[in-house]
Scaffold this motif. Structure first.
Motif, PDB file in Angstrom:
ATOM      1  N   UNK A   1     -42.990  15.415 -63.507  1.00 20.20           N
ATOM      2  CA  UNK A   1     -41.780  15.898 -64.560  1.00 20.20           C
ATOM      3  C   UNK A   1     -41.814  14.782 -65.630  1.00 20.20           C
ATOM      4  N   UNK A   2     -42.117  13.411 -65.531  1.00 22.78           N
ATOM      5  CA  UNK A   2     -42.349  12.514 -66.458  1.00 22.78           C
ATOM      6  C   UNK A   2     -43.312  12.773 -67.322  1.00 22.78           C
TER       7      UNK A   2
ATOM      8  N   UNK B   1     -42.739  16.344 -69.175  1.00 26.44           N
ATOM      9  CA  UNK B   1     -41.844  16.653 -70.298  1.00 26.44           C
ATOM     10  C   UNK B   1     -41.768  15.409 -71.385  1.00 26.44           C
ATOM     11  N   UNK B   2     -42.802  14.463 -70.892  1.00 24.78           N
ATOM     12  CA  UNK B   2     -42.927  13.233 -72.089  1.00 24.78           C
ATOM     13  C   UNK B   2     -43.584  13.832 -73.327  1.00 24.78           C
TER      14      UNK B   2
ATOM     15  N   UNK C   1     -41.225  19.683 -75.430  1.00 26.89           N
ATOM     16  CA  UNK C   1     -39.967  19.847 -75.925  1.00 26.89           C
ATOM     17  C   UNK C   1     -39.813  20.930 -76.959  1.00 26.89           C
TER      18      UNK C   1
ATOM     19  N   UNK D   1     -39.326  24.182 -75.394  1.00 32.58           N
ATOM     20  CA  UNK D   1     -38.176  24.539 -74.794  1.00 32.58           C
ATOM     21  C   UNK D   1     -36.982  24.397 -75.770  1.00 32.58           C
TER      22      UNK D   1
ATOM     23  N   UNK E   1     -36.715  22.048 -78.486  1.00 31.34           N
ATOM     24  CA  UNK E   1     -36.291  20.813 -78.919  1.00 31.34           C
ATOM     25  C   UNK E   1     -37.100  20.292 -80.120  1.00 31.34           C
TER      26      UNK E   1
ATOM     27  N   UNK F   1     -31.905  15.605 -72.723  1.00 27.52           N
ATOM     28  CA  UNK F   1     -33.133  16.204 -73.158  1.00 27.52           C
ATOM     29  C   UNK F   1     -33.885  16.402 -71.799  1.00 27.52           C
ATOM     30  N   UNK F   2     -35.032  17.424 -72.144  1.00 28.00           N
ATOM     31  CA  UNK F   2     -35.598  18.074 -70.752  1.00 28.00           C
ATOM     32  C   UNK F   2     -35.921  17.165 -69.623  1.00 28.00           C
ATOM     33  N   UNK F   3     -36.697  15.981 -70.021  1.00 30.15           N
ATOM     34  CA  UNK F   3     -37.147  15.117 -68.646  1.00 30.15           C
ATOM     35  C   UNK F   3     -35.900  14.405 -67.951  1.00 30.15           C
TER      36      UNK F   3
ATOM     37  N   UNK G   1     -34.508  17.236 -65.942  1.00 30.34           N
ATOM     38  CA  UNK G   1     -35.573  17.784 -64.919  1.00 30.34           C
ATOM     39  C   UNK G   1     -35.310  16.787 -63.655  1.00 30.34           C
TER      40      UNK G   1
ATOM     41  N   UNK H   1     -35.293  25.907 -65.947  1.00 30.92           N
ATOM     42  CA  UNK H   1     -35.411  25.405 -67.365  1.00 30.92           C
ATOM     43  C   UNK H   1     -35.188  26.576 -68.270  1.00 30.92           C
TER      44      UNK H   1
ATOM     45  N   UNK I   1     -30.885  25.571 -68.303  1.00 31.52           N
ATOM     46  CA  UNK I   1     -30.837  24.274 -69.405  1.00 31.52           C
ATOM     47  C   UNK I   1     -30.290  24.647 -70.737  1.00 31.52           C
TER      48      UNK I   1
END
Lengths: 153, 539
Positions: free
Chosen positions: A101-102, A105-106, A111, A114, A116, B359-361, B364, B384, B388
């Motif tokens: 996940x890190x 989504x980093x 982003x 989704x 953002x 934020x997404x991370x 999650x 998601x 979300x």
């Protein structure tokens, strides 16, 4: 030179990433097996003995259980297999999931997909329109109409 | 080692240390502040990086046990259901706090008189009112005047936008006839004195690179350093020394940036290390006169630790709530259930705070404060894509009552990087708090549905947020009775007449609001008291 996964385990990991975060073709959202995710994971494992051992153990078990029926390069990993693995090795699986996940989504592209901003949030930030005085007046009218709302003491 | 005494020695450059230094500026006394961390420069804040979210799980984690930086001290949390969180550096935890700025309410100072629980404060709301206002001006507070939940006051700047999320929730509260109000925030809604107004980045916990959030790194410290207050960073106090003849504090021993032990003498010592750091320091400061820790003849140092136990409830709406836009925690606040109601099965109350989504991370990985990842596989995709973006949440922020068994002690083995014994937290939820949380979950669900949520999500396991220990209160409480309190009604130690405490540890009760506004108002009040009593300060 730190820890490195064998090509066989990289293959297992790629399939695992695909299952952990499936893509959404309709919304053009990539799966976990996307550019940058594997590199992040490998970088994270390189100098972390504990993390490397956890992930290696996990992937090795997947690999061994799936290659009984097929050669390493043809092994197919299923969600059912991963669920079993999660219940047998909860700590190791949690480490992999968290890291995935890190990694996923980093990335700025995740982003953006989704909705953002893909940019670093400073200095641009986001636009949020200010409520007009009239709107705030209208919204708070029922609250103000009740009068003072605290205990006198 | 230089032992040349200074007039005032402040330990800790966070919210309260900064405020009292500012208050004492006009005395022209020589003021030195020792801070174990360094300057956090806004150009280095993670929100300027593309992968800024990663910082939440590393060097900018709110949990010192995760950060593990040299300036941090570890905290043993094995015996607690809530982990304390903080930041060590110039600005202290105002670097990574969320800027929510409600005042305590008049009834918070009278819990015993009104409800027969805990103790009354030795001061009241009216006493603090001018210091709240003074601090609001210094900090740059935004909000809407006229909140009927408080005696009249007016924040100095207009409110920040409550956004689509806040407006939606507000309509739910209105539908039920319940109180709500745009949150008071230490976040600028307009440019002020070289500080930029909020850019709605949603990364308040990663330092505010715009300078919009009123951390004391942006508000008080630039003024203080310009005015000549000497700020020694990377200076960690090991113990406060006591003159065995006079019984007064004589100064401190501290480790400098190289770990070398230094001594600094002072006429007046002010402790500003908050609800964990302050009792830790006092308990580490033992002497013949104070074998159980400095200023601890009452045995109350470290006891009565209060947090604000939290739970979150989220509504899934039909339209995107755009929760990633805007300050993380500050949109609207309901105090409908703040005061005691005899018809309920608990005493005191709670607030319902709107939370914008993360934020997404962070989402999650389980959301802010929870740290438990959401499902993987097809369920992940569904969460998601379909949940979300449509979330609006309410956080139940409960008042924690003081209980002596909830406390800070010294760990027998754990130390910081200078070898100073680390604190250990002993904390469990009371039945009163559990009932309050259950009531809050049910009410939050009602309001989310009234606001139009198609689905309501809550943590099913009854646990409170793990990293909810932002507000560390009560461990050196103030009071008139030296047998049951550590400092008097203006922050002076009952036992050591030139030792003052000005942080959250002196709270008598916790209220159910974020405490920084009150912490700084208290520090300003104590500073004012010191100035008024200078001639007889040590009598």
């Amino acid at each position: 030179m730190g820890h490195q996964l064998s090509s066989e385990l990289v293959n297992v990991l790629e399939q695992t990433l695909e299952l952990l975060i499936p893509g959404n073709v309709t919304a053009a959202i990539e799966s976990g097996n996307s550019p940058g995710v594997m590199a992040f994971l490998q970088q994270s494992l390189q100098d972390d003995d504990v993390l490397y051992e956890r992930i290696r153990t996990l992937l090795t078990e997947v690999s061994e259980s799936t290659t009984t029926a097929a050669s390493a390069s043809q092994a197919v990993i299923t969600a059912e297999r991963l669920h079993l693995l999660e219940s047998d090795h909860p700590q190791e699986f949690a480490s992999l999931l968290r890291l995935t996940y890190m990694a996923y989504y980093s990335r700025a592209v995740a982003r953006r997909q989704l909705g953002l901003g893909p940019w670093p949030v400073h200095p641009q930030g986001y636009t949020v329109p200010e409520e007009s005085a009239g709107l705030l007046q209208t919204l708070t009218a029922p609250v103000r109409a009740r009068g003072p709302f605290y205990r006198p003491c | 080692m230089s032992t040349e005494p200074v007039d005032v020695l402040i330990i800790g450059a966070g919210a309260s240390g900064a405020a009292i230094a500012w208050s004492l500026l006009e005395t022209r006394m020589q003021i030195v502040c020792l801070e174990q961390g360094g300057h956090a420069h806004d150009k280095d804040f993670p929100s300027r990086r593309e992968d800024y979210e990663l910082a939440r799980y590393a060097e900018f984690s709110c949990d010192p046990n995760v950060r593990g930086l040299p300036e941090d001290y570890p905290i043993n949390v094995d015996d607690s259901c809530i982990a304390p969180v903080n930041f060590n550096g110039v600005g202290g935890s105002t670097i990574n706090f969320l800027g929510h700025w409600p005042r305590m309410k008049p009834s918070d100072f009278k819990a015993f008189t009104l409800d027969g629980v805990a103790s009354d404060w030795p001061i009241d709301y009216a006493t603090l009112d001018p210091f709240y206002a003074m601090n609001d001006r210094n900090t740059g507070v935004s909000g809407l005047a006229g909140n009927p939940a408080y005696p009249p006051y007016a924040p100095p700047h207009p409110p920040i936008p409550i956004g689509k999320l806040g407006q939606t929730l507000a309509q739910g509260f209105n539908e039920l006839g319940w109180h709500w109000w745009p949150s008071d925030v230490a976040i600028l809604s307009e440019d002020v004195d070289g500080r930029q107004k909020c850019v709605n980045a949603g990364t308040c916990d990663l330092g505010c690179a715009a300078g919009a959030k009123g951390g004391s790194n942006f508000t008080y410290w630039p003024v203080l350093e310009q005015a000549g207050v000497e700020l020694r960073t990377r200076s960690r106090v090991r113990e406060i020394l006591v003159n065995e003849h006079s019984g007064l504090a004589s100064g401190v021993l501290y480790h400098d940036a190289d770990g070398q032990l230094q001594r600094q003498d002072a006429e007046l010592v002010i402790v500003a290390c908050n609800g964990i750091g302050t009792p830790r320091l006092l308990l580490n400061s033992t002497s013949r006169l104070f074998p159980d820790g400095l200023a601890n003849r009452s045995g109350m140092v470290g006891r009565n630790l209060m947090f604000h136990p939290l739970k979150g409830v989220s509504g899934v709406f039909d339209e995107p709530m755009e929760g990633h836009k805007g300050p993380m925690a500050c949109s609207i606040l309901s105090q409908q259930f703040y005061e005691t109601d005899p018809s309920r099965d608990f005493v005191r109350g709670y607030g319902l705070h709107s939370g914008r989504s993360t934020t997404p991370m962070t989402f999650a990985l389980g959301g802010y404060g929870i740290d438990r990842p959401i499902p993987w596989g097809q369920a992940h995709r569904q969460v998601m894509d379909d949940i979300y973006p449509y979330l609006a949440s309410l956080t139940i922020v409960t008042e924690d009552l003081p209980e002596e068994h909830n406390c800070v002690t010294l760990d027998s083995e754990l130390t910081d990087s200078d070898g100073i014994p680390a604190p250990k937290i002993h904390y469990r939820l009371s039945d009163n708090t559990r009932r309050m949380l259950a009531h809050g979950e049910a009410r939050a669900t009602e309001v989310l549905l009234a606001a139009g949520a198609r689905e309501v999500l809550a943590k099913p396991d009854g646990e409170v947020w793990w990293r909810a220990g932002w507000h560390q209160l009560g461990t050196c409480r103030m009071g008139d009775d030296p047998e049951s309190s550590v400092v008097n009604g203006w922050g002076r130690s009952h036992d050591v007449r030139n030792l003052f405490i000005v942080d959250g540890s002196i709270f008598v009760t916790a209220g159910a609001v974020n405490p920084t506004s009150t912490i700084q108002a208290l520090a300003l009040y104590i500073g004012d008291s010191i100035k008024r009593k200078l001639a007889t300060l040590f009598d």
